[in-house]
Design a protein around this motif. Sequence first.
Motif, short mmCIF file in Angstrom:
data_model
loop_
_atom_site.label_atom_id
_atom_site.label_comp_id
_atom_site.label_asym_id
_atom_site.label_seq_id
_atom_site.Cartn_x
_atom_site.Cartn_y
_atom_site.Cartn_z
N GLY A 27 0.83 -1.20 0.00
CA GLY A 27 0.00 0.00 0.00
C GLY A 27 0.85 1.24 0.00
N MET A 28 0.40 2.26 -0.72
CA MET A 28 1.13 3.53 -0.82
C MET A 28 0.28 4.67 -0.28
N ARG A 32 4.75 6.97 -0.28
CA ARG A 32 5.48 6.17 0.70
C ARG A 32 4.81 4.82 0.89
N ILE A 33 5.58 3.74 0.87
CA ILE A 33 5.03 2.42 1.16
C ILE A 33 4.73 2.35 2.65
N LEU A 39 -2.97 -10.64 0.65
CA LEU A 39 -4.04 -10.59 -0.35
C LEU A 39 -4.33 -9.13 -0.68
N PRO A 40 -4.81 -8.87 -1.90
CA PRO A 40 -5.13 -7.47 -2.25
C PRO A 40 -6.31 -6.95 -1.44
N SER A 41 -6.28 -5.67 -1.17
CA SER A 41 -7.35 -5.02 -0.42
C SER A 41 -7.50 -3.59 -0.90
N ASP A 42 -8.42 -2.85 -0.32
CA ASP A 42 -8.62 -1.45 -0.72
C ASP A 42 -7.37 -0.62 -0.48
N SER A 43 -6.59 -0.97 0.56
CA SER A 43 -5.41 -0.18 0.91
C SER A 43 -4.11 -0.77 0.36
N CYS A 44 -4.12 -2.05 0.02
CA CYS A 44 -2.91 -2.71 -0.49
C CYS A 44 -3.21 -3.31 -1.86
#
Length: 260
Positions: A27-28, A32-33, A39-44
């Motif tokens: 997630g950025m 900035r990371i 698993l993919p998510s709204d933030s990652c």
Amino acid sequence: MKTYEELLSDIEEDIDLMGTSHTVYAGMEDGRITDYDYLPSDSCTISITLKELQESLHQKLLYERASHFAMSTDKTAPKLAVIFPGIGYTVDKPLLYYSIQLARHYGYQIKSISYESLPGNIKGNSEKMKQAFDIAFKQTEQLLKDLDWSSYGEILFISKSIGTVIASAYISKYNLVAKSILFTPLTETFQFSLSGAIVFHGTSDPWAKTPSICTLAEQKEVPVFLIENANHSLETEDILNNLSILRTTMEHVKHFISGE
């Protein structure tokens, strides 16, 4: 928000369990990371291997440390930027010219070094390279001999090519606490400490091979910005691409100088 150190510690544990090629999702936030998940998510949402994420975060950590190296808490103290050109790459050429403008914008006084009577055709000739360094270093010492380094709150060295060797040698000899921007450094530059330094290197630079630069930088824990297919001037055969390279490079320089 986790620090880079915390994220790197988590990644190291995950690599031990799942291996370097395992895919995760980062997630950025504001460039900035900030985190990653399995698993993919709204933030990652950014797909990346653990090894790639580790390498990226390590470079960002080194850059963050370098950009905040020796920053003065006294905002009223004068700041000095010393410019070390290459033999043919003078202060009026793009990388140095715009770096000087940025340094001046952020309140640095400017002192430029110039060299005279250096030998020609030094590429690949270690004897001539040593001769050029010795002459240029003596001239540098003469030009800087009257400076009271202790009077400056922050010192910044901006250098290009053989100038990176001279600048780094000067910092070492006089025990200065200074940040450094090293444009297309030579391998000889890495014989010095290089604390507080960042490196810009083109992967088609005929003066320094990329594997050597990356290995030496890793040993010295210096962050490296690699410019694909760029030569010793950080340029390619594509003029418009060169403008893009220059803009991106100056954005990094701006953040480094300002500490933002």
